[in-house]
Design a protein around this motif. Structure first.
Motif, PDB file in Angstrom:
ATOM      1  N   GLN A  17     -38.581  49.602 -65.080  1.00 29.81           N
ATOM      2  CA  GLN A  17     -40.000  49.706 -65.422  1.00 29.81           C
ATOM      3  C   GLN A  17     -40.459  48.546 -66.308  1.00 29.81           C
ATOM      4  O   GLN A  17     -41.509  47.944 -66.061  1.00 29.81           O
ATOM      5  CB  GLN A  17     -40.238  51.028 -66.148  1.00 29.81           C
ATOM      6  CG  GLN A  17     -41.514  51.700 -65.715  1.00 29.81           C
ATOM      7  CD  GLN A  17     -41.661  53.099 -66.309  1.00 29.81           C
ATOM      8  OE1 GLN A  17     -41.181  53.374 -67.397  1.00 29.81           O
ATOM      9  NE2 GLN A  17     -42.326  53.969 -65.589  1.00 29.81           N
ATOM     10  N   VAL A  18     -39.643  48.235 -67.323  1.00 27.75           N
ATOM     11  CA  VAL A  18     -40.005  47.156 -68.254  1.00 27.75           C
ATOM     12  C   VAL A  18     -39.995  45.805 -67.542  1.00 27.75           C
ATOM     13  O   VAL A  18     -40.870  44.961 -67.783  1.00 27.75           O
ATOM     14  CB  VAL A  18     -39.048  47.151 -69.483  1.00 27.75           C
ATOM     15  CG1 VAL A  18     -39.249  45.903 -70.335  1.00 27.75           C
ATOM     16  CG2 VAL A  18     -39.288  48.396 -70.327  1.00 27.75           C
ATOM     17  N   SER A  19     -39.028  45.605 -66.647  1.00 29.87           N
ATOM     18  CA  SER A  19     -38.960  44.311 -65.951  1.00 29.87           C
ATOM     19  C   SER A  19     -40.178  44.123 -65.045  1.00 29.87           C
ATOM     20  O   SER A  19     -40.628  43.008 -64.816  1.00 29.87           O
ATOM     21  CB  SER A  19     -37.669  44.195 -65.143  1.00 29.87           C
ATOM     22  OG  SER A  19     -37.633  45.207 -64.155  1.00 29.87           O
ATOM     23  N   ARG A  20     -40.765  45.254 -64.555  1.00 30.03           N
ATOM     24  CA  ARG A  20     -41.951  45.159 -63.703  1.00 30.03           C
ATOM     25  C   ARG A  20     -43.242  45.084 -64.515  1.00 30.03           C
ATOM     26  O   ARG A  20     -44.147  44.325 -64.184  1.00 30.03           O
ATOM     27  CB  ARG A  20     -42.026  46.374 -62.779  1.00 30.03           C
ATOM     28  CG  ARG A  20     -41.010  46.320 -61.663  1.00 30.03           C
ATOM     29  CD  ARG A  20     -41.151  47.547 -60.784  1.00 30.03           C
ATOM     30  NE  ARG A  20     -40.116  47.561 -59.758  1.00 30.03           N
ATOM     31  CZ  ARG A  20     -39.815  48.635 -59.046  1.00 30.03           C
ATOM     32  NH1 ARG A  20     -40.451  49.776 -59.263  1.00 30.03           N
ATOM     33  NH2 ARG A  20     -38.868  48.591 -58.119  1.00 30.03           N
ATOM     34  N   ARG A  21     -43.331  45.924 -65.560  1.00 33.70           N
ATOM     35  CA  ARG A  21     -44.609  46.068 -66.271  1.00 33.70           C
ATOM     36  C   ARG A  21     -44.654  45.384 -67.627  1.00 33.70           C
ATOM     37  O   ARG A  21     -45.726  45.252 -68.209  1.00 33.70           O
ATOM     38  CB  ARG A  21     -44.912  47.555 -66.485  1.00 33.70           C
ATOM     39  CG  ARG A  21     -45.069  48.309 -65.191  1.00 33.70           C
ATOM     40  CD  ARG A  21     -45.431  49.744 -65.498  1.00 33.70           C
ATOM     41  NE  ARG A  21     -45.268  50.584 -64.329  1.00 33.70           N
ATOM     42  CZ  ARG A  21     -45.299  51.905 -64.358  1.00 33.70           C
ATOM     43  NH1 ARG A  21     -45.462  52.530 -65.514  1.00 33.70           N
ATOM     44  NH2 ARG A  21     -45.160  52.610 -63.256  1.00 33.70           N
ATOM     45  N   GLY A  22     -43.481  45.049 -68.168  1.00 34.63           N
ATOM     46  CA  GLY A  22     -43.449  44.459 -69.508  1.00 34.63           C
ATOM     47  C   GLY A  22     -43.565  45.537 -70.580  1.00 34.63           C
ATOM     48  O   GLY A  22     -43.457  46.727 -70.294  1.00 34.63           O
ATOM     49  N   VAL A  23     -43.786  45.112 -71.823  1.00 33.56           N
ATOM     50  CA  VAL A  23     -43.890  46.056 -72.944  1.00 33.56           C
ATOM     51  C   VAL A  23     -45.344  46.507 -73.067  1.00 33.56           C
ATOM     52  O   VAL A  23     -46.195  45.778 -73.566  1.00 33.56           O
ATOM     53  CB  VAL A  23     -43.390  45.413 -74.252  1.00 33.56           C
ATOM     54  CG1 VAL A  23     -43.532  46.379 -75.424  1.00 33.56           C
ATOM     55  CG2 VAL A  23     -41.927  44.985 -74.111  1.00 33.56           C
TER      56      VAL A  23
END
Length: 201
Positions: free
Chosen positions: A160-166
């Motif tokens: 999720q983080v790799s797709r959407r970031g923080v």
């Protein structure tokens, strides 16, 4: 224009209350978990002497492996803390790197625990052998299951983080995961003390 602003502030408030509800839900989950572990510890405290003339903790536990397991889990708690620091800096690469290290340590912990269980079962010491082993496998196994769930959760969040970031949402999810991981660490310290240390003393 004013109407759009009002709608926006309403949706923002709704989103915030939704987020705080999720945080509350997470804390309720942690509290119920504490109750579950509390019950399992109580059962173990009552049943650990009921070995049915079979080998007890002193004969069965290999402390060297358990100490390594404990060190691995404590280290993973530290690396998950470093992941949280990277999250606050909004450094996605660093955050994912520390989560990978944490997940690998968690997986190593589970690997060692499974190995310990398999060895005991192969030697004929199963969950059905006596009350002591039933309470031991249930308590330690429930903790192991929680760590496994944490690993799945961690991998899902990395994606999720790799797709959407923080974002606001990933920050909340990561914060909950961090708390959950530290919580499992605290539970393990109790397991280590109550089950293993007191067992071999």
């Amino acid at each position: 224009m004013a109407h759009a602003a009002t709608t926006h502030s309403h949706s923002h408030e709704a989103h915030e209350s939704h987020e705080s509800l999720k945080v509350l839900g997470f804390w309720i989950f942690i509290i119920t978990d504490i109750l579950i572990f509390g019950t399992l510890f109580a059962c173990y405290a009552v049943l650990h002497t009921h070995t049915n003339n079979g080998p007890g903790a002193k004969e069965l536990f290999e402390m060297k492996g358990v100490i390594i397991e404990t060190f691995i889990l404590l280290t993973s708690s530290f690396t998950s803390g470093l992941a949280m620091l990277a999250m606050h800096k909004k450094n996605v690469k660093q955050l994912i790197a520390w989560l990978i290290v944490t997940a690998l340590l968690g997986a190593a912990f589970i690997g060692m625990e499974v190995t310990e269980f398999v060895k005991m079962v192969n030697e004929g010491h199963t969950i059905a052998s006596n009350a002591f082993l039933s309470s031991f496998f249930t308590l330690v196994g429930t903790h192991g299951l929680h760590v496994s769930i944490g690993l799945v959760w961690m991998i899902a969040l990395m994606i999720q983080v790799s797709r959407r970031g923080v974002t606001e949402v990933t920050t909340r999810k990561l914060t909950n995961l961090g708390l959950y991981w530290h919580f499992l660490d605290v539970i393990w310290i109790f397991v280590f003390t109550v089950v293993y240390l007191m067992g071999v003393m």
